[in-house]
Design a protein around this motif. Structure first.
Motif, short mmCIF file in Angstrom:
data_model
loop_
_atom_site.label_atom_id
_atom_site.label_comp_id
_atom_site.label_asym_id
_atom_site.label_seq_id
_atom_site.Cartn_x
_atom_site.Cartn_y
_atom_site.Cartn_z
N THR B 102 0.87 -1.19 0.00
CA THR B 102 0.00 0.00 0.00
C THR B 102 0.90 1.24 0.00
N PRO B 103 0.34 2.39 -0.34
CA PRO B 103 1.16 3.62 -0.39
C PRO B 103 1.60 4.11 0.99
N ASN B 104 1.25 3.40 2.05
CA ASN B 104 1.83 3.77 3.35
C ASN B 104 3.33 3.51 3.35
N ILE B 105 3.79 2.75 2.37
CA ILE B 105 5.20 2.38 2.29
C ILE B 105 5.92 3.34 1.35
N PRO B 106 7.04 3.95 1.80
CA PRO B 106 7.78 4.85 0.91
C PRO B 106 8.17 4.14 -0.39
N GLY B 107 7.90 4.76 -1.51
CA GLY B 107 8.26 4.18 -2.81
C GLY B 107 7.12 3.42 -3.47
N ILE B 108 6.07 3.13 -2.72
CA ILE B 108 4.90 2.45 -3.30
C ILE B 108 3.89 3.51 -3.74
N GLU B 109 3.50 3.47 -5.01
CA GLU B 109 2.61 4.50 -5.56
C GLU B 109 1.14 4.16 -5.36
N ALA B 110 0.81 2.87 -5.32
CA ALA B 110 -0.60 2.50 -5.30
C ALA B 110 -0.79 1.18 -4.57
N ALA B 111 -1.93 1.04 -3.93
CA ALA B 111 -2.27 -0.22 -3.27
C ALA B 111 -2.67 -1.23 -4.34
N THR B 112 -1.98 -2.34 -4.38
CA THR B 112 -2.32 -3.37 -5.37
C THR B 112 -2.46 -4.71 -4.65
N GLY B 113 -2.96 -5.65 -5.36
CA GLY B 113 -3.23 -6.96 -4.77
C GLY B 113 -4.49 -7.52 -5.38
N ALA B 114 -5.51 -6.65 -5.49
CA ALA B 114 -6.66 -6.99 -6.32
C ALA B 114 -6.17 -6.84 -7.75
N LEU B 115 -6.17 -7.90 -8.52
CA LEU B 115 -5.54 -7.86 -9.84
C LEU B 115 -6.38 -7.05 -10.83
N GLY B 116 -5.67 -6.51 -11.83
CA GLY B 116 -6.36 -5.77 -12.89
C GLY B 116 -6.58 -4.31 -12.57
N HIS B 117 -5.92 -3.78 -11.56
CA HIS B 117 -6.05 -2.35 -11.23
C HIS B 117 -4.83 -1.55 -11.69
N GLY B 118 -3.65 -2.14 -11.53
CA GLY B 118 -2.42 -1.38 -11.67
C GLY B 118 -2.15 -0.83 -13.06
N LEU B 119 -2.55 -1.58 -14.07
CA LEU B 119 -2.28 -1.10 -15.43
C LEU B 119 -3.15 0.13 -15.71
N SER B 120 -4.40 0.09 -15.25
CA SER B 120 -5.29 1.25 -15.41
C SER B 120 -4.75 2.44 -14.62
N PHE B 121 -4.22 2.17 -13.44
CA PHE B 121 -3.62 3.25 -12.65
C PHE B 121 -2.44 3.85 -13.43
N GLY B 122 -1.68 2.99 -14.07
CA GLY B 122 -0.58 3.46 -14.91
C GLY B 122 -1.07 4.33 -16.06
N VAL B 123 -2.23 3.98 -16.60
CA VAL B 123 -2.83 4.78 -17.68
C VAL B 123 -3.06 6.21 -17.19
N GLY B 124 -3.60 6.34 -15.98
CA GLY B 124 -3.84 7.68 -15.42
C GLY B 124 -2.54 8.44 -15.19
N LEU B 125 -1.52 7.74 -14.70
CA LEU B 125 -0.22 8.39 -14.47
C LEU B 125 0.38 8.86 -15.79
N ALA B 126 0.23 8.02 -16.81
CA ALA B 126 0.79 8.37 -18.12
C ALA B 126 0.03 9.54 -18.74
N LEU B 127 -1.28 9.55 -18.57
CA LEU B 127 -2.08 10.68 -19.08
C LEU B 127 -1.64 11.98 -18.40
N SER B 128 -1.44 11.89 -17.08
CA SER B 128 -1.04 13.09 -16.35
C SER B 128 0.31 13.61 -16.84
N ALA B 129 1.26 12.70 -17.03
CA ALA B 129 2.58 13.13 -17.51
C ALA B 129 2.46 13.80 -18.87
#
Lengths: 306, 277
Positions: B102-129
């Motif tokens: 989870t992001p409580n940990i330094p260096g962790i950007e997003a809480a993952t574990g439920a599969l199929g979330h992280g790539l979409s989260f990456g999409v948002g990060l890439a859009l922002s950049a």
């Protein structure tokens, strides 16, 4: 409410450059002007709500204020785990606007209704859940939601809602709004069905029953002080919602009152743990399922006169 | 540059030690992705500042297959994001280090574990950049079993549609999922053809070969690839520990003390050396 909302989001995008509009094949009406005037700040994710919500949460992390807009049923039911994990768990500053709460989707049928969304969303920690009663409440609510830091869900109606406010809505996040004062019974309601409640309360007044009507426009966090004070005063409580009577407004109000106020009567009106499997206009459906102003009037009389 | 094979061996030992102390997490899926993460953090790929984890210009790394937490925790620890004594509270009451990050940990950007979330989260990060015209890159590791999630393909479509060539998607293709082989559970092949059909540029590599890893993960920030890149990294679940490598029953199994001894031995350590890690 749809038109008022779309105008409001368009205006806000002009005022605040951080606001980003996310849609899932749901950009019609004024959204077409957003596409024209703010093409760099609107993203159409196609019919893919899950991806839209998670991507929106990442935009929030990067400092944007994403406003996700989709049909309420697809947003809350399809993308629920994404709202839970990506938005609420991580307290992302994202705003959800679900179009067409309750049975306002009328002839589109049960797949397009949302009569369990309050129950589903209310249990999510850190989510602020808002429910406008009439069109004039929408722009105020949206503006406050954007000023607020954290995940907010607005369950929007759609069209033909009766206006209950003369001027600006006094809406504040976390504050209930007393629309009509009374002393015999308190009716807590949310969403556009409140117009029917007001009609019923006026009719009850003509036979000498004084009903207090409170607009619960913030379902979470609930204004427990207002709820307790009014219930303490009238000792009779009725909840009216275009939602299942399980887990929604009735649930929230009873959880608040339990063990705190000794009531003479407690009534709850809504969908009686059924899907709305009928067709017709919005008012027809409410009538079929016992949510017309006449039904509400009868319930008031029953609770006070027995 | 440091010897990445040596570095990874050291990290594998620490992964086992962390699991040994906390009696939680997932060893084999952490080991399959470990060389990819070692290449990213120690092979000069990612830009980061471990003393300032939220540095605006950092590259963003998302471990979508959050069950490889034992891997990323040890990588981040050795990269200086937090102290080893903190990591060694893994899975114990009061820790911030659970079996999924989870992001409580330094260096962790997003809480993952439920599969199929992280790539979409990456999409948002890439859009922002892209919106902010920032040059940093977004790296996302998903599993291969994870590709059975519909949201993965929603994300894949949008990477292509939004032309997110600043996002590099890496699939840890270890061929296994929780209860069996991917191919026998719900076939995802042909992955490379699927990626091409989605408008992405697949690169198939050996995910344990550092030359291939560095080559595939390197992106010229001033001359981004025309098509968004997806790296299909062929890996082995449990890589480096023959006792558990490519064995069905080990997905989330915690070794018992005798099994730990075998694993420690296979990683070339005496018990005393393991204690001292």
């Amino acid at each position: 409410m749809r038109k008022t909302y779309e105008q409001a989001i368009y205006d806000l995008m002009g005022k605040n450059e951080k606001v980003v509009a996310l849609v899932a094949d749901s950009a019609s009406g004024k959204y077409e002007d957003i596409e024209k005037d703010y093409p760099d700040r609107i993203f159409n994710f196609g019919i893919a709500e899950n991806n839209m919500v998670a991507a929106g949460c990442a935009l929030a992390k990067e400092g944007w204020i994403p406003v996700v807009y989709a049909l309420n049923n697809f947003l809350v039911y399809r993308a629920y785990e994404f709202i839970r994990n990506d938005a609420c768990l991580q307290k992302r500053n994202i705003k959800f606007v679900g179009l067409g709460c309750g049975v306002v989707a009328n002839t589109l049928g049960p797949t397009h209704h949302t009569t369990e969304d309050i129950a589903a969303l209310r249990v999510l920690p850190d989510l602020t859940l808002l429910s406008p009663a009439s069109p004039k409440e929408v722009p105020v609510m949206l503006e406050k939601a954007i000023q607020y830091e954290g995940p907010v869900y607005i369950r929007l109606g759609k069209a033909f809602e009766k206006e209950i406010y003369e001027d600006k809505s006094p809406f504040e996040i976390g504050k209930a709004n007393t629309i009509k004062t009374g002393s015999d019974i308190t009716i807590f309601s949310t969403g556009s069905v409140i117009a029917d409640v007001l009609d019923a309360a006026k009719n009850a007044q003509s036979i000498g029953i004084s009903a207090e009507v409170i607009n619960i426009s913030t379902i979470k966090p609930l204004d427990t002080e207002a709820v307790l004070n009014s219930a303490q005063k009238t000792k009779n409580v009725l909840t009216v919602e275009e939602h299942n009577i399980i887990g929604g407004l009735a649930g929230a109000i009873s959880e608040t009152l339990l063990g705190k106020v000794q009531l003479n009567s407690f009534g709850k009106m809504g969908f009686n743990d059924v899907f709305c499997n009928d067709y017709g206009w919005h008012q027809d459906l409410k009538k079929m399922y016992g949510l017309s102003s006449e039904d509400i009037y009868n319930q008031i009389v029953k609770q006070i006169r027995g | 540059m440091i010897d990445l094979y040596e570095k990874a061996l050291d990290l594998r030992r620490k992964v086992i030690k962390t699991c040994y102390l906390g009696r939680g997490g997932h060893i084999p899926p952490s080991l399959s992705a470990l060389d990819i993460m070692t290449a990213l953090y120690f092979g000069g790929i990612l830009k980061y500042d471990s003393k300032n984890p939220n540095w605006e210009n950092r590259d963003r790394f998302i471990l979508s297959k959050g069950h490889a937490a034992l891997g990323i925790y040890n990588v981040l620890c050795d990269a200086g994001f937090f102290k080893r004594e903190n990591l060694y509270t893994f899975c114990k009451p009061g820790t911030i280090f659970g079996a999924h990050p989870t992001p409580n940990i330094p260096g962790i950007e997003a809480a993952t574990g439920a599969l199929g979330h992280g790539l979409s989260f990456g999409v948002g990060l890439a859009l922002s950049a892209k919106m902010k015209k920032q040059k940093h890159l977004i790296y996302v590791i998903t599993g291969d079993g994870e590709c059975q999630e519909g949201a993965i393909w929603e994300a894949a479509m949008s990477i292509s549609e939004f032309k997110l060539n600043n996002l590099i998607w890496i699939i840890d293709h270890n061929k296994w999922q929780a209860t069996g082989k991917v191919s026998e559970t719900m076939e995802i092949e042909p992955l490379d053809e699927k990626m091409k059909a989605f408008g992405l540029e697949p690169i198939v590599i050996n995910g344990h070969d550092y030359k291939q890893l560095i080559n595939a993960l390197s992106v010229d920030r001033n001359n981004l690839p025309e098509k968004p890149r997806v790296i299909i990294a062929n890996t082995h679940k449990g890589k480096g520990v023959p006792f558990i490598e490519d064995k069905r029953e080990w997905h989330s199994k915690i070794p018992n003390n005798d099994e730990f001894k075998i694993i420690i031995n296979e990683l070339g350590l005496t018990e005393e050396e393991f204690e001292a890690l």
